[in-house]
Design an enzyme around this catalytic site. Sequence first.
Site, PDB file in Angstrom:
ATOM      1  N   TYR A 144     -10.075 -39.131 -37.806  1.00  0.00           N
ATOM      2  CA  TYR A 144     -11.402 -39.707 -37.574  1.00  0.00           C
ATOM      3  C   TYR A 144     -12.435 -38.935 -38.391  1.00  0.00           C
ATOM      4  CZ  TYR A 144     -15.630 -41.258 -35.124  1.00  0.00           C
ATOM      5  OH  TYR A 144     -16.873 -41.779 -34.810  1.00  0.00           O
ATOM      6  N   ASP A 239     -12.379 -32.149 -43.605  1.00  0.00           N
ATOM      7  CA  ASP A 239     -13.321 -32.508 -42.542  1.00  0.00           C
ATOM      8  C   ASP A 239     -13.100 -31.523 -41.404  1.00  0.00           C
ATOM      9  OD1 ASP A 239     -14.764 -33.466 -40.456  1.00  0.00           O
ATOM     10  OD2 ASP A 239     -14.045 -35.534 -40.580  1.00  0.00           O
ATOM     11  N   LYS A 267     -20.328 -30.314 -34.625  1.00  0.00           N
ATOM     12  CA  LYS A 267     -19.945 -29.756 -33.317  1.00  0.00           C
ATOM     13  C   LYS A 267     -20.346 -28.273 -33.178  1.00  0.00           C
ATOM     14  CE  LYS A 267     -17.038 -33.647 -32.566  1.00  0.00           C
ATOM     15  NZ  LYS A 267     -16.107 -34.429 -33.338  1.00  0.00           N
TER      16      LYS A 267
END
Length: 440
Positions: A144, A239, A267
């Site tokens: 994702y 990522d 995050k």
Amino acid sequence: MDTNRSEILFDKAKKLIPGGVNSPVRAFGAVGGHPFFVERAKGPWLYDVDGNRYLDYVCSWGPGILGHAHPRVVEAVQKACNGGLTFGAPTAGEVELAELIHACVPDVEMVRLVSSGTEAVMSAVRVARGFTGREKIIKFAGNYHGHSDGLLVKAGSGLLTQSVPDSAGVPAGYAESTLTAVYNNEESVRRLMEENMGQVAAVVIEPVAANMGVVPPKKGFLEFLRRITKEQGTLLIFDEVITGFRLALGGATEYTGVHADLHTFGKIVGGGMPLAAYGGSREMMSCVAPLGEVYQAGTLSGNPVAVSAGITTLKILMEDREIYERIDRRAEKLAQAFRKKGLAVNRAGSLLSAFFKFDAMLPATGNPAPGGTEKERAVANYEDACRCDREAFANYFHNMLKRGIYVAPSQFEALFVSDAHSDELIDWTCEMIMESVAGI
Ligand SMILES: *Cc1c(COP(=O)(O)O)cnc(C)c1O
């Protein structure tokens, strides 16, 4: 457990907000039931509007590596707020955060702050395209990278050269330039690279996958990607929105020893505030406006309040070098509890997933297990992960919730261990895991 007020709020929310939530997985769709509404959180605990307390292993999907409302982070944020919420002009904090990111991940010589992981990956891909003058990218099924048009493609099972968007509203044209390979499968990448020789701008990957459950790269896989991308003038994008500052201070580079061209963070780097980043070598990042011709901007980018939370979080992680050893050891304890119950578990640092009723003895899906014993690390890609028993997972989820433990409401998410999860809480969690899994 009384959840009356949460139920009332959810009914009201559903009338006003699509699905009652501002991000789909929060709706408990994969496990049934209704979500609890959070009133506040402290350390490892979440408190809902009905006065229930939950031990939290979601940690806001990753940012909460120090636990909720760490006093130093809260203090820094309060101080920043008093100085003004947003200026849309440069601040010293942005320079300090860039310095800290560079100190942790030296490959990131230049970095741009943005407001979400989605934006970070979308922008890194744009830099790769601008830098190489190529259009296509390769991503992996089950990875994702946020919800931007070109990355919302997983292409289902097996290797597909024609990508199909996962979402309505994404023009087929966007998805056409996104090629999808199989995680941990070198052949799938080699084929795409050969079929699209000289056209692939970047290979983008979660260096340790954590959005199909935790799936570590098998030995040599990232090294292979590094080699083949270099050979063809393609950039390698890590990522690291989850892995950054999570697997180690230096993220996946430190954890795996493999160097990427561009990195994205989110995050943890925002310390619980909406902040993310992308960066890489000075040469590549010099493509970004106003230095270069790749346009990317943001009214709230580098927001001073978010930056203060990020700076303080990174500083705490840098000061306490034993944090990673602690959270990794605790995660391993949890992994052992699941293994005792016969579940397949993948763990990387403080991230882990137990795969329900995954039968490691079934023929592998075109790929051997990524090392370790077969049972331990047999889920190697998205197709493997999809063979888990989601109903069994849902039962386990509700068994845990009833006992006051909140794990992510989906088989395809990680369990996040924070520094606020004490050894005692971990031991108690292990007991609750044994109970919750029994009979499933
Ligand atoms: C969460 C996540 C994103 C998207 O970040 P948002 O802040 O939710 O937009 C991108 N990549 C990975 C690996 C993620 O886990």
